[in-house]
Design a protein around this motif. Structure first.
Motif, short mmCIF file in Angstrom:
data_model
loop_
_atom_site.label_atom_id
_atom_site.label_comp_id
_atom_site.label_asym_id
_atom_site.label_seq_id
_atom_site.Cartn_x
_atom_site.Cartn_y
_atom_site.Cartn_z
N ALA A 183 38.66 -42.87 42.92
CA ALA A 183 39.91 -42.11 42.77
C ALA A 183 40.01 -41.52 41.37
O ALA A 183 40.36 -40.34 41.21
CB ALA A 183 41.11 -42.98 43.08
N ARG A 184 39.70 -42.31 40.34
CA ARG A 184 39.75 -41.81 38.95
C ARG A 184 38.78 -40.66 38.75
O ARG A 184 39.10 -39.66 38.12
CB ARG A 184 39.44 -42.94 37.96
CG ARG A 184 40.61 -43.85 37.66
CD ARG A 184 40.31 -44.75 36.46
NE ARG A 184 39.34 -45.79 36.79
CZ ARG A 184 39.66 -47.01 37.25
NH1 ARG A 184 40.91 -47.34 37.42
NH2 ARG A 184 38.71 -47.88 37.51
N ARG A 185 37.57 -40.79 39.31
CA ARG A 185 36.56 -39.73 39.17
C ARG A 185 37.00 -38.45 39.87
O ARG A 185 36.81 -37.35 39.34
CB ARG A 185 35.22 -40.21 39.73
CG ARG A 185 34.57 -41.26 38.85
CD ARG A 185 33.37 -41.92 39.49
NE ARG A 185 32.33 -40.96 39.86
CZ ARG A 185 31.31 -41.27 40.66
NH1 ARG A 185 31.19 -42.48 41.17
NH2 ARG A 185 30.41 -40.36 40.94
N ILE A 186 37.56 -38.59 41.06
CA ILE A 186 38.03 -37.42 41.80
C ILE A 186 39.14 -36.72 41.04
O ILE A 186 39.14 -35.50 40.89
CB ILE A 186 38.49 -37.82 43.22
CG1 ILE A 186 37.26 -38.19 44.07
CG2 ILE A 186 39.30 -36.70 43.88
CD1 ILE A 186 37.59 -38.86 45.40
N ARG B 221 39.70 -36.79 37.83
CA ARG B 221 39.12 -36.17 36.63
C ARG B 221 38.42 -34.86 37.00
O ARG B 221 38.57 -33.83 36.32
CB ARG B 221 38.14 -37.13 35.94
CG ARG B 221 37.62 -36.57 34.61
CD ARG B 221 36.62 -37.48 33.93
NE ARG B 221 35.35 -37.48 34.67
CZ ARG B 221 34.82 -38.53 35.28
NH1 ARG B 221 35.42 -39.70 35.24
NH2 ARG B 221 33.68 -38.43 35.92
N LEU B 222 37.64 -34.86 38.09
CA LEU B 222 36.96 -33.64 38.51
C LEU B 222 37.94 -32.55 38.92
O LEU B 222 37.73 -31.37 38.61
CB LEU B 222 35.99 -33.95 39.66
CG LEU B 222 34.75 -34.74 39.25
CD1 LEU B 222 34.01 -35.23 40.48
CD2 LEU B 222 33.84 -33.91 38.36
N GLU B 223 39.01 -32.93 39.61
CA GLU B 223 40.02 -31.94 39.98
C GLU B 223 40.68 -31.34 38.75
O GLU B 223 40.93 -30.14 38.70
CB GLU B 223 41.06 -32.56 40.91
CG GLU B 223 40.54 -32.84 42.31
CD GLU B 223 41.50 -33.61 43.19
OE1 GLU B 223 42.47 -34.20 42.66
OE2 GLU B 223 41.27 -33.62 44.42
N GLU C 275 40.98 -26.67 34.80
CA GLU C 275 40.73 -26.11 33.48
C GLU C 275 39.68 -25.01 33.54
O GLU C 275 39.82 -23.97 32.90
CB GLU C 275 40.29 -27.20 32.52
CG GLU C 275 41.38 -28.18 32.15
CD GLU C 275 40.89 -29.33 31.28
OE1 GLU C 275 39.78 -29.24 30.72
OE2 GLU C 275 41.62 -30.33 31.19
N ALA C 276 38.62 -25.23 34.32
CA ALA C 276 37.55 -24.24 34.44
C ALA C 276 38.06 -22.97 35.10
O ALA C 276 37.72 -21.85 34.68
CB ALA C 276 36.37 -24.81 35.22
#
Length: 85
Positions: free
Chosen positions: A19-22, A24-26, A31-32
């Motif tokens: 969940a933390r990784r998802i 962070r990627l979102e 930002e991108a």
């Protein structure tokens, strides 16, 4: 579906890490996308400042991306509608 409380601590920790990784990627994606949009806006403003019609430029780019079949259909429709006459 497993009942609450039946997950081992390891599985719960692993799930939390996913969940933390998802998240962070979102966040990175947001930002991108914001940076991309700003870059695109800058390039369009530069083209406009040099006298180019950015609306027409955008249409020309769209047309250049058409595959052969779509281009043939577009030519057919434009001819039938006398678009360029």
């Amino acid at each position: 579906m497993a009942e609450a409380g039946h997950n081992s601590g390891v599985a719960a920790d692993e799930l939390k890490e996913f969940a933390r990784r998802i998240v962070r990627l979102e966040d990175d994606k947001k930002e991108a996308v914001a940076e991309f949009n700003e870059d695109l806006k800058t390039v369009r403003a530069e083209a406009k400042s040099r006298g180019y019609d950015t609306k027409i430029l955008t249409k020309a780019i769209q047309l250049s991306r058409l595959d052969a079949e779509d281009r043939t259909m577009l030519d057919l429709y434009c001819g039938a509608l006398n678009v360029f006459d």
